[in-house]
Design an enzyme around this catalytic site. Structure first.
Site, PDB file in Angstrom:
ATOM      1  N   HIS A   1      14.619  41.073   5.720  1.00 16.48           N
ATOM      2  CA  HIS A   1      14.871  41.061   7.162  1.00 16.48           C
ATOM      3  C   HIS A   1      15.553  39.750   7.565  1.00 16.48           C
ATOM      4  O   HIS A   1      15.242  38.675   7.028  1.00 16.48           O
ATOM      5  CB  HIS A   1      13.556  41.217   7.928  1.00 16.48           C
TER       6      HIS A   1
ATOM      7  N   HIS B   1       4.330  48.986   2.938  1.00 14.62           N
ATOM      8  CA  HIS B   1       4.678  48.773   1.516  1.00 14.62           C
ATOM      9  C   HIS B   1       3.743  47.772   0.832  1.00 14.62           C
ATOM     10  O   HIS B   1       4.087  46.621   0.608  1.00 14.62           O
ATOM     11  CB  HIS B   1       6.158  48.460   1.299  1.00 14.62           C
TER      12      HIS B   1
ATOM     13  N   ASN C   1       4.049  44.209  -1.147  1.00 19.05           N
ATOM     14  CA  ASN C   1       5.347  43.596  -0.878  1.00 19.05           C
ATOM     15  C   ASN C   1       5.388  42.987   0.518  1.00 19.05           C
ATOM     16  O   ASN C   1       4.979  43.612   1.490  1.00 19.05           O
ATOM     17  CB  ASN C   1       6.457  44.637  -1.037  1.00 19.05           C
TER      18      ASN C   1
ATOM     19  N   ASP D   1      11.064  53.786   1.208  1.00 20.60           N
ATOM     20  CA  ASP D   1      11.783  52.606   1.716  1.00 20.60           C
ATOM     21  C   ASP D   1      13.261  52.719   1.335  1.00 20.60           C
ATOM     22  O   ASP D   1      13.936  51.733   1.046  1.00 20.60           O
ATOM     23  CB  ASP D   1      11.183  51.311   1.153  1.00 20.60           C
TER      24      ASP D   1
END
Length: 386
Positions: free
Chosen positions: A142, A217, A220, A276
């Site tokens: 991100h 997730h 992670n 994802d």
């Protein structure tokens, strides 16, 4: 009324096997299961050719597919392309997922989602807003310049749209969202997931009490489990109110870690599988850009230039096969992780995630050994044939 009978297949209804029976579908829903040879005469008969009939897959984290990234194309057609791409791999319901972006892009994504719902886009379940209210310390791929605290204006805007969706998820970090804001988000219809955060076990527990019900997730972009500091990983496994998505591609989580986590998870929450997935699914793209940064596709994984994983290059059917062949799960549990459990998380298990009378006729037909996908059906219509 249109009546269809799926015959000559083994039916796994999400709980048990139904051998020697036929599946009846009427006007987009399962009408029931009858003994083979007792289908109504007026039914259109489909021969499953000895294959396995199972609930369709539900993916709660899909960033893109078919060459489209939701961050780049917030439109009904963009959503349609993503849904069509993933239907080729058994996904019958998904949440297009917006990775941290600007307020304008977020607003456009929400509007596109509302239009997709209004147009009944096959496979569209709702939205997942992954950010921008995350922690820069656990940003992953991100863009840190877009990460920020949730303001009252942000919250009010979200509250105004939550109930307009059948299902909507938001990933937040306690570093940038308060417990009270989580409670209000839940009241507004959001499934609140903790992710991209360094939150402690204790903090995660408080946020679960406030209304968070998921972790994004697992393993992670989150605080890890240590001997004196269980972190969000420990909280997701130990706190029964929390569910957790997991990426089953062999890159994001080691098979041994995944196996241990599945054995350790305390109920009633479950670990469920997400892809994802990025825009590469269903294409031969060698890469793409995300927030102006190049993402590279090599040997089954997607990374930034520095090697940081940037989403995944896997589909739901391949994820289910990974759980069976590499992790060693029984077929039944692997399918539940891809159908029933995500339906539970989003509160739609009264109509999706099983093969049962009155449920949406979303299902897949696999080969007799379940090693290959034969066809995908959404609302009783075949949307993909291999």
């Amino acid at each position: 009324m249109t009546l269809t009978a799926i015959e000559n297949g083994r039916i796994f209804d999400g709980e048990i096997w139904r051998d020697g029976q036929a599946l009846l579908i009427s006007d987009g829903r399962f009408e029931g299961i009858r003994p083979a040879g007792e289908s109504p005469r007026e039914a259109d008969v489909i021969d499953a050719q000895g294959g396995v009939i199972a609930p369709g897959f539900i993916d709660l984290q899909v960033n893109g597919g078919g060459g489209v990234m939701f961050n780049d194309d917030q439109s009904v057609e963009g959503i349609r392309t993503i849904c069509e791409a993933h239907a080729r791999f058994g996904t019958t319901a998904l949440l297009p997922t917006l990775i941290t972006d600007t307020p304008e892009i977020t607003a456009a994504a929400i509007e596109a989602g509302l239009q997709a719902k209004a147009e009944h886009v096959p496979g569209f379940l709702g939205l997942h807003l992954e950010g921008p209210h995350l922690s820069t310390a656990r940003k992953g791929a991100h863009d840190p310049s877009l990460i920020r605290p949730m303001t009252e204006e942000d919250l009010t805007r979200l509250e105004s749209v939550g109930q307009r969706f059948d299902a909507i998820m938001i990933t937040i970090a306690p570093e940038n969202v308060t417990e009270d804001q989580v409670t209000r988000l839940k009241a507004a219809g959001f499934t609140v997931s903790l992710g991209h955060t360094n939150a402690s076990y204790e903090t995660a527990g408080k946020y679960a009490d406030a209304g968070a019900s998921c972790a994004t997730h697992l393993f992670n972009a989150m605080s890890q489990m240590e001997n004196r500091s269980p972190g969000l990983v420990g909280a997701a496994l130990d706190i029964g109110a929390l569910n957790a998505g997991i990426i089953a591609d062999g890159f994001h989580v080691h098979k041994g870690t995944m196996s241990a986590a599945l054995r350790a998870k305390r109920g009633p929450g479950h670990i469920f599988v997400v892809t994802d997935a990025m825009s590469t699914i269903g294409t031969d793209l060698s890469g793409f850009t995300l927030n102006g940064r190049q993402i590279y596709r090599t040997e089954g994984k997607l990374t930034l230039a520095d090697g940081t994983l940037a989403g995944a290059d896997i589909d739901m059917f391949s994820s289910v096969r990974f759980l069976i062949e590499i992790v060693g799960l029984p077929f039944e549990e692997a399918v539940r992780m891809a159908s029933l459990y995500p339906a539970n998380v989003m509160g739609v298990s009264d109509r999706k995630g099983r093969i049962a009378a009155g449920y949406d006729a979303d299902f897949v037909i696999l080969s007799a050994d379940a090693a290959h996908l034969t066809s995908t059906w959404i609302g009783g219509s075949c949307v993909h044939v291999t």
